[in-house]
Design a protein around this motif. Structure first.
Motif, short mmCIF file in Angstrom:
data_model
loop_
_atom_site.label_atom_id
_atom_site.label_comp_id
_atom_site.label_asym_id
_atom_site.label_seq_id
_atom_site.Cartn_x
_atom_site.Cartn_y
_atom_site.Cartn_z
N ILE A 66 57.44 43.14 58.54
CA ILE A 66 56.25 42.38 59.14
C ILE A 66 56.26 42.73 60.83
O ILE A 66 55.47 43.17 61.82
CB ILE A 66 55.74 40.90 59.13
N SER A 67 57.17 43.18 60.91
CA SER A 67 57.83 43.49 63.01
C SER A 67 57.03 44.77 63.32
O SER A 67 55.73 44.90 63.87
CB SER A 67 58.66 43.05 62.77
N TYR A 68 57.82 45.60 62.66
CA TYR A 68 56.99 47.11 62.49
C TYR A 68 55.34 47.11 62.43
O TYR A 68 53.92 48.36 62.95
CB TYR A 68 57.48 47.98 61.08
N ASN A 148 51.48 32.26 65.07
CA ASN A 148 51.19 33.67 65.47
C ASN A 148 49.96 34.57 65.04
O ASN A 148 48.95 34.58 66.11
CB ASN A 148 51.68 34.96 65.32
N ALA A 149 49.73 33.52 63.86
CA ALA A 149 48.19 33.33 62.95
C ALA A 149 47.57 33.23 64.04
O ALA A 149 46.20 33.39 64.15
CB ALA A 149 48.39 32.68 62.43
N THR A 150 47.44 31.94 65.09
CA THR A 150 46.05 31.02 65.92
C THR A 150 46.14 32.07 66.63
O THR A 150 45.13 31.62 68.25
CB THR A 150 46.48 29.71 65.98
N GLY A 162 54.58 45.18 78.24
CA GLY A 162 55.93 45.76 77.63
C GLY A 162 56.49 45.20 76.85
O GLY A 162 57.42 44.91 75.85
N LEU A 163 55.46 43.96 75.86
CA LEU A 163 55.96 42.73 74.48
C LEU A 163 55.39 43.58 73.76
O LEU A 163 54.98 44.30 73.20
CB LEU A 163 55.34 42.13 74.91
N PHE A 177 58.71 36.54 70.27
CA PHE A 177 57.03 37.35 70.98
C PHE A 177 57.36 36.46 72.37
O PHE A 177 57.33 36.46 73.19
CB PHE A 177 56.23 37.93 69.91
N TYR A 178 57.36 34.70 71.82
CA TYR A 178 56.34 34.38 72.70
C TYR A 178 57.73 33.59 73.36
O TYR A 178 56.84 33.07 74.49
CB TYR A 178 55.77 32.59 71.63
#
Length: 337
Positions: A66-68, A148-150, A162-163, A177-178
């Motif tokens: 999922i990250s990739y 994340n989905a929202t 650069g995230l 990430f957040y």
């Protein structure tokens, strides 16, 4: 204006519904990027039959994780804004319209999420989270505060900062990430459910239920960063206390409950020195978390409630109704969360 990114891995059961939910939005000026992450079921056939001109299909060839896949979505998106969509969920018809309007009214906000509704065949329930940046940042000390989905991004802010998603993380990649994003620019949640999360057996989080050691190994990467900011070099034991506080694990003894309460008090004191979090926002979140761990300890009985009343003055208190609920739970020694 908008890129919608939908990662797909063996999502044939609800994929068509999810795609239709996107295509039927009141705001229609978007591209829908579907990334097939090496599915081995009938997902590829369903994707192949989609005919809407707004759809762009990408394939990883093999399952990359999922990250990739999320990082590929960030790279491929052409829009000014980016929204995520999972392949087995649904969204409110005006989700994109409302989030775009919010971001236009709040030009400093780089990411906008919303509340979401969790549902299965039998029930549905709205999950709420803080709406303002300071409270979201404080809650991220313990657990995800922006789903994340929202989420909808200003893509230029993401790229300038650069995230990206940490490919070491097979779950909680969005939590990390957040956590990083909160330190780059303001984020927010709309206090309305615009997303319908299907609580299915195929979800990534479901696959980690009952695998606490694997989950802990991932979460402690994020927790260590948070605690270092507060000037704490955590031991393994402290990380496990922190993990237990933020998870759904119950407390079975009074001593383990008190250990968790002492940890919250220590975090508050460290913040008074380091000033990582806005004090009122942290007090509010610590009050919520203190109530949360007291609920998880109700099987211990009345001593938990007495301690809650004694220590609650340290943090922002919950309302009278919630305190009465806790009292009843402790009186009957309720054994479930």
């Amino acid at each position: 204006m908008l890129s919608v990114v939908m990662p797909v891995y063996n999502g044939e059961k609800h994929l068509q519904e999810a795609v239709d939910s996107v295509l039927q939005q009141t705001f229609s000026e978007f591209e829908l990027i579907i990334i097939d992450d090496g599915s081995t079921d009938g997902s590829a056939k369903i994707i192949q039959q989609l005919s809407d001109s707004r759809i762009r299909v990408l394939r990883n060839g093999s399952n990359k994780g999922i990250s990739y896949t999320r990082n590929r979505g960030l790279e491929e998106a052409r829009g000014e804004f980016l929204a995520w969509m999972d392949c087995d969920d649904l969204i409110s018809p005006d989700r994109f319209e409302k989030q775009l309007a919010y971001l236009k009214r709040h030009p400093l906000v780089g990411i906008c999420g919303s509340w979401l509704t969790r549902f299965d065949e039998n029930k549905s329930e709205v999950s709420k989270s803080p709406t303002d940046h300071a409270a979201i940042k404080a809650l991220l000390l313990f657990k995800p505060a922006l789903w994340n989905a929202t989420a909808m991004y200003r893509l230029d802010r993401i790229k300038k900062a650069g995230l990206s998603f940490d490919t070491r993380l097979t779950v909680a990649e969005d939590y990390d990430f957040y956590w990083e994003a909160c330190r780059k620019f303001p984020v927010a949640n709309i206090p309305e459910s615009l997303y319908f999360y299907r609580d299915s057996d195929s979800s990534i989080m479901k696959s980690f239920e009952g695998a606490e050691e694997k989950s802990f190994a991932i979460h402690k990467i994020i927790y260590t960063k948070s605690l270092h900011e507060l000037g704490i070099a955590p031991t393994e034991a402290q990380l496990k206390i922190h993990r237990r506080i933020g998870s759904t694990q119950l407390f079975s003894t009074y001593s383990s409950y008190l250990e968790a309460v002492d940890w919250l008090i220590y975090l508050q004191k460290r913040n008074e020195i380091e000033r990582v979090y806005e004090p009122n926002a942290l007090s509010e979140i610590l009050g919520i978390i203190f109530y949360f761990i007291s609920k998880k300890s109700s099987r211990v009985g009345l001593p938990v409630y007495i301690n809650y009343i004694k220590e609650s003055k340290r943090f922002a208190p919950v309302d009278l109704y919630q305190r009465i609920k806790l009292l009843i739970r402790c009186l009957i020694k309720y054994r479930r969360f």
